[in-house]
Write a protein that holds these residues in place. Structure first.
Motif, PDB file in Angstrom:
ATOM      1  N   LYS A 111       0.814  -1.215   0.000  1.00 18.76           N
ATOM      2  CA  LYS A 111       0.000   0.000   0.000  1.00 18.76           C
ATOM      3  C   LYS A 111       0.846   1.263   0.000  1.00 18.76           C
ATOM      4  O   LYS A 111       0.372   2.322  -0.422  1.00 18.76           O
ATOM      5  CB  LYS A 111      -0.949   0.016   1.189  1.00 18.76           C
ATOM      6  CG  LYS A 111      -0.282  -0.071   2.550  1.00 18.76           C
ATOM      7  CD  LYS A 111      -1.325  -0.162   3.652  1.00 18.76           C
ATOM      8  CE  LYS A 111      -0.665  -0.332   5.023  1.00 18.76           C
ATOM      9  NZ  LYS A 111      -1.671  -0.474   6.084  1.00 18.76           N
ATOM     10  N   SER A 120      -3.799   6.136  -3.469  1.00 19.30           N
ATOM     11  CA  SER A 120      -5.239   6.001  -3.245  1.00 19.30           C
ATOM     12  C   SER A 120      -5.836   5.125  -4.346  1.00 19.30           C
ATOM     13  O   SER A 120      -5.124   4.637  -5.214  1.00 19.30           O
ATOM     14  CB  SER A 120      -5.913   7.378  -3.233  1.00 19.30           C
ATOM     15  OG  SER A 120      -5.711   8.027  -4.482  1.00 19.30           O
ATOM     16  N   PRO A 147      -8.341   2.066  -6.194  1.00 23.50           N
ATOM     17  CA  PRO A 147      -8.536   0.612  -6.137  1.00 23.50           C
ATOM     18  C   PRO A 147      -7.253  -0.150  -5.798  1.00 23.50           C
ATOM     19  O   PRO A 147      -7.306  -1.166  -5.109  1.00 23.50           O
ATOM     20  CB  PRO A 147      -9.027   0.260  -7.551  1.00 23.50           C
ATOM     21  CG  PRO A 147      -9.595   1.532  -8.078  1.00 23.50           C
ATOM     22  CD  PRO A 147      -8.791   2.627  -7.483  1.00 23.50           C
ATOM     23  N   GLN A 151      -4.683   0.798  -3.921  1.00 20.01           N
ATOM     24  CA  GLN A 151      -4.396   0.860  -2.488  1.00 20.01           C
ATOM     25  C   GLN A 151      -5.389   0.014  -1.701  1.00 20.01           C
ATOM     26  O   GLN A 151      -5.026  -0.646  -0.722  1.00 20.01           O
ATOM     27  CB  GLN A 151      -4.428   2.302  -1.980  1.00 20.01           C
ATOM     28  CG  GLN A 151      -3.890   2.408  -0.551  1.00 20.01           C
ATOM     29  CD  GLN A 151      -3.985   3.798   0.019  1.00 20.01           C
ATOM     30  OE1 GLN A 151      -5.066   4.333   0.152  1.00 20.01           O
ATOM     31  NE2 GLN A 151      -2.843   4.381   0.356  1.00 20.01           N
ATOM     32  N   GLN A 152      -6.640   0.002  -2.130  1.00 13.06           N
ATOM     33  CA  GLN A 152      -7.643  -0.842  -1.471  1.00 13.06           C
ATOM     34  C   GLN A 152      -7.273  -2.319  -1.613  1.00 13.06           C
ATOM     35  O   GLN A 152      -7.402  -3.103  -0.656  1.00 13.06           O
ATOM     36  CB  GLN A 152      -9.020  -0.577  -2.072  1.00 13.06           C
ATOM     37  CG  GLN A 152      -9.553   0.822  -1.768  1.00 13.06           C
ATOM     38  CD  GLN A 152     -10.821   1.150  -2.562  1.00 13.06           C
ATOM     39  OE1 GLN A 152     -11.413   0.271  -3.186  1.00 13.06           O
ATOM     40  NE2 GLN A 152     -11.219   2.404  -2.539  1.00 13.06           N
ATOM     41  N   ASP A 167      -4.414  -2.991   0.748  1.00 13.08           N
ATOM     42  CA  ASP A 167      -4.908  -3.100   2.128  1.00 13.08           C
ATOM     43  C   ASP A 167      -5.520  -4.477   2.366  1.00 13.08           C
ATOM     44  O   ASP A 167      -5.306  -5.104   3.409  1.00 13.08           O
ATOM     45  CB  ASP A 167      -5.959  -2.016   2.409  1.00 13.08           C
ATOM     46  CG  ASP A 167      -5.332  -0.686   2.765  1.00 13.08           C
ATOM     47  OD1 ASP A 167      -4.235  -0.698   3.360  1.00 13.08           O
ATOM     48  OD2 ASP A 167      -5.931   0.360   2.457  1.00 13.08           O
TER      49      ASP A 167
END
Length: 946
Positions: free
Chosen positions: A783, A788, A790, A792-793, A796
């Protein structure tokens, strides 16, 4: 014609290099930047740094400095809080003088050089059941030289005393350049006459103390300990015993009277048992009432943290009740064992039962539990750096001492004072002897906070002297921060005696000028820029930095690197020597209470200047069919080329290519290389590379990484087998290198490409199991490469799914049978891989190894220290890598283990190369699998399968 004056710094450096040689003298920008700070609030940039290696170096530098009138500052670990380890002239770093020269167990004494770290000293003495008693909270990184300079004490002063109480003799290079063997000598001893004749500057000091003895006695502080001014009180006490106690003069003199090259220390028996207790009081006043009663139990330590401190460090994080007004940490040592301790624990509980407590006492006998209780106290100061991005803990009234019976009154006064200023403050310290450490949190770049600091400085010190009849300095030394108050504490008459002592021994005022004897305001030289940063410069990171361990030089250390890479005038070209030295082991991040990751800062700087010489290799690696075909060819021919003669040729042929990566890079002919796999892991388990079409339940991916796939080390096979024993059929999805080695060379764009590929490939799995420490950490930290959106999501989400194989097994509800104890595997120890520690996995591997039947697990000394492999660092700087490994080798040998286990294939390469077959090197998964296989064979019984 314009007169061009020579650069003073250049003249100093050239002169020193003529004396000492090139290698011992530093004056490049990184070195001067690193040595401009210590653990205090100050910054003073030197002209040159000398790395002394023996007494001859010390003498040469002292004579050089005195002859030319150049300020000289002796320095050890630079962990002091007063600014006494920095100076504007020459910094004389004695860190390389770090040996124990002699230990006399019968007489309980040791002759020790000043560069040794206290923790290392006691580690070695502990093998003889001996101990050097004084123990400042910085004991993991402070060195004996600084302890001698400051007259350090620490939590256990109650029974062991401060440094001055534990020094029998010292070797001191006086400003005259002569060497003094300072010991306590009888006044009628001919040896004293010879000493005074050899060192004429000592006779006036003896005469002064004899003449002014009544004045000195009348000004002696009445509190339990004092490090303010010169210890003429110790000399006067010696006269009453009929001796000239010379060590008392030099201990606590902060390098202003000479340079110490060794000290003979008084040792004490190591306790046979220790008890640590945590006691939470509802009322602050009752803490002070309880202390005299607790002292009757002969505690080795009594530490207090007030309510403000508990709030600042976070009560919930340390299990501290919300209604505690103060927490007391008590420790009892015993030579009689646990029975005596339990009896005294009952007495302690009875004493504390008279007061309003927040629950029962927490009592620990086990070392691991005791260390946990001490954790908050020892890391308290740097932990305060997390409190506020602007307001930092500022040490300027940090070391006052009052009568122990008045400590609660002092704390209440301080709380009220800072409450009136609207300033958060931590108040903690050694309540058993009335020594309080006061750390307000301020933004000194804000004029209002700056004015509050100045006001507090004068009012609190004034109150300690007049209202409490105490001392402004118990154990940290005067340094720059308290020098202006020494006169106020003792008055003009005694202060003039201090001045005479300084002028008699150091008439040129060369030795650490501005320290102890000075009228300069404490606000001079405050480092306003650094005090807005996140680093406490406490040097905890240096205590675990493998590069610092080798070089013993501040510019080759974690703390030094932080200063270098965050400096306003940072330049990669100027700093390349030090920026490229970091192993990226993450040990600095793991230990830092302030949460600073110096290795990450280094990686960011490298990313600004990617290593061009390595890019072709990582680009080739991304082309999997070509890369794997080359590796397969090398594997099939390894029996031919991995022999002495071809390897010698290979070393020469590879040299020009490796030099493009780093000047230090090489592939030595005698290095033990891992065996390449003729059939890669993915080919051996090709059925697992196909997506499961009709699989029910959770899907588990095995992210094997590069080593387990390409090397014939048995790790990948073991991980798959262990998972199957736990009734998990793993999948081997398509995957690229996690990116750790690529990032260390600055190629962030390539890391991102691999991260995107892996994120997509691993997205459909419920759990991702790893067997490599570096892969574990990198997969958890993808990450950081995506700001930021999708990606990074997805990063995570992946971070939450990644588990190392040891975590997986430790958490599993399946318990496959293991072999019986009769099938002994011998003594096993564990090397804790750095990146696995950084990923938060420390207990699980040890837990599993302790469960292995037939094995005797032994915890290795310094198990958590880096072994020096660091992936490709082994090739990038082979010589340094092997110097780092020297400590690991000694500790493995001292453990007596027949097998050293680890959790990372890269560490296995370094361990195998370093140990050369003297011990077996195994991955934890391999040992687990061996135990499971033995258990399965036992279940089948004799003759099964025949």
């Amino acid at each position: 014609m314009t007169l061009i004056l020579p650069n003073t710094s250049s003249v100093v450096v050239s002169g020193l290099r003529q004396l000492l040689g090139q290698a011992k003298v530093r004056n490049d920008v990184p070195a001067l930047t690193a040595y401009a700070v210590d653990a205090s609030i100050y910054r003073v940039q030197p002209q040159a740094v000398v790395l002394a290696e023996h007494e001859g170096d010390i003498e040469a530098v002292v004579r050089f400095a005195v002859e030319r009138g150049i300020p000289l500052t002796p320095r050890a670990a630079g962990t002091n809080l007063t600014g006494s380890a920095i100076g504007s002239g020459i910094i004389l770093d004695i860190s390389k003088l770090n040996r124990i020269l002699e230990v006399n167990e019968e007489e309980r004494r040791a002759r020790v050089q000043p560069g040794i770290v206290l923790a290392e000293l006691n580690k070695q003495l502990g093998r003889r059941n001996l101990l050097f008693g004084p123990d400042p909270s910085s004991g993991d990184m402070c060195k004996l030289g600084g302890m001698l300079a400051n007259n350090s004490a620490g939590p256990h002063t109650l029974i062991y005393g401060s440094v001055k109480d534990n020094v029998q003799a010292m070797r001191v290079c006086l400003p005259s350049g002569s060497w003094l063997s300072a010991s306590s000598m009888n006044l009628n001893d001919p040896e004293l006459d010879r000493t005074l004749a050899a060192h004429p500057s000592l006779k006036p000091i003896l005469d002064l103390v004899q003449r002014q003895r009544s004045l000195i006695d009348s000004k002696k502080p009445t509190v339990s300990k004092n490090s303010c001014g010169y210890n003429l009180f110790g000399l006067a006490d010696g006269l009453s015993r009929g001796c000239f106690d010379l060590p008392k003069l030099f201990v606590g003199s902060e390098g202003t009277l000479g340079v110490v090259s060794e000290a003979t220390l008084r040792l004490v028996p190591k306790p046979q048992g220790t008890l640590t207790a945590l006691i939470h009081f509802r009322r602050l006043e009752e803490v002070g009432e309880a202390v005299p009663h607790l002292l009757s139990l002969r505690p080795s330590a009594l530490e207090v943290m007030d309510a403000n401190t508990l709030n600042l460090i976070g009560r919930s994080a340390h299990g501290i009740p919300a209604d505690a007004a103060a927490t007391l940490l008590a420790e009892l040592d015993s030579s009689a064992g646990e029975g005596d301790l339990r009896e005294r624990a009952d007495q302690m509980a009875a004493i504390c039962g008279r007061y309003q407590l927040c629950g029962d006492l927490t009592i620990a006998y086990d070392k691991e539990q005791r260390d946990q209780l001490w954790k908050a106290r020892k890391a308290l100061y740097p932990t305060l750096y997390r409190f506020d991005p602007r307001k930092k803990p500022i040490n300027f009234v940090d070391d006052v001492v009052v009568p122990a019976t008045r400590i609660s009154e002092l704390i209440r006064y301080l709380e009220t004072f800072f409450e009136g200023q609207h300033v958060p403050v931590a108040i903690f310290g050694h309540i058993g002897n009335g020594n309080a450490h006061i750390t307000p949190l301020l933004d000194v770049n804000d004029r209002r906070d700056f004015d509050k600091m100045v006001q507090a400085y004068h009012e609190i010190h004034g109150a300690v002297l007049s209202r409490f009849e105490g001392s402004i300095c118990g154990e940290h030394g005067d340094g720059r921060v308290r020098a202006e108050y020494v006169r106020k504490m003792f008055g003009d008459e005694l202060y003039q005696l201090f001045v005479q002592v300084k002028q008699t021994l150091d008439p040129a005022n060369v030795m650490n000028p501005g320290i102890k004897i000075s009228e300069t305001p404490f606000t001079e030289h405050i480092d306003y820029q650094r005090l807005s940063k996140s680093c406490a410069t406490c040097a905890k990171c240096n205590s675990v930095c493998p590069v610092y361990d080798v070089f013993q030089s501040e510019d080759m250390s974690s703390r030094g690197w932080f200063e270098i890479v965050t400096a306003k005038d940072y330049s990669y070209l100027d700093s390349k020597r030090v920026v490229e030295a970091c192993l990226n082991c993450k040990s600095c991040r793991t230990i830092c209470p302030a949460g600073v990751d110096v290795s990450e800062l280094i990686l960011q700087r490298r990313a600004e200047n990617p290593n061009r010489g390595s890019r072709w290799l990582f680009a080739l690696q991304a082309k999997l069919p070509v890369f794997e075909a080359i590796l397969t060819l090398l594997a099939r021919t390894q029996s031919w080329w991995d022999r002495p003669a071809p390897r010698a040729l290979l070393e020469r042929l590879a040299a020009p290519l490796l030099k493009r990566i780093a000047p230090t890079a090489k592939l030595p002919a005698d290095m033990v290389l891992p065996t390449l796999a003729t059939t890669h892991l993915r080919d051996r388990y090709s059925e697992l590379t196909q997506p499961a079409k009709s699989k029910t339940g959770s899907r588990v991916a095995y992210f094997h990484g590069c080593a387990a796939n390409y090397f014939e080390d048995g790790v990948g096979d073991a991980v798959i087998s262990v998972l199957r024993k736990h009734h998990v059929e793993p999948e081997l999805p398509p995957q690229r290198c996690s990116g750790t080695p690529i990032e260390t060379y600055g190629h962030v764009d390539l890391v991102k490409d691999n991260a995107r590929f892996n994120l997509q490939s691993l997205a459909g799995y419920d759990q991702v199991v790893t067997g490599c420490a570096s892969c574990t950490l990198m997969l958890k930290e993808y990450k950081k490469f995506f700001e930021s959106g999708p990606e990074q999501q997805a990063a995570d989400a992946l971070a939450k799914k990644v588990v190392h194989i040891t975590e997986f097994v430790a958490r599993s509800d399946q318990h496959p049978p293991m072999g019986t104890p009769e099938a002994r595997t011998g003594k096993v120890t564990y090397h804790s891989s750095c990146h696995l520690r950084a990923a938060g996995v420390t207990k699980e591997p040890r837990q599993l190894l302790k469960q292995l039947p037939g094995s005797d697990y032994v915890e290795m000394t310094d198990a958590d220290r880096c072994a020096g492999g660091a992936g490709t660092y082994l090739v990038k700087d082979y010589d340094t890598s092997q110097k780092v490994f020297d400590r690991k080798r000694r500790n493995i040998e001292q453990s007596g283990a027949e097998t050293v286990a680890t959790s990372c294939p890269a560490c296995m390469i370094q361990l195998s190369n370093g140990m050369r077959g003297r011990v077996a090197v195994k991955h934890v998964a391999q040992l687990l699998n061996d135990a499971y296989e033995a258990g399965a064979a036992t279940d089948r019984g004799p003759g099964a399968g025949q």
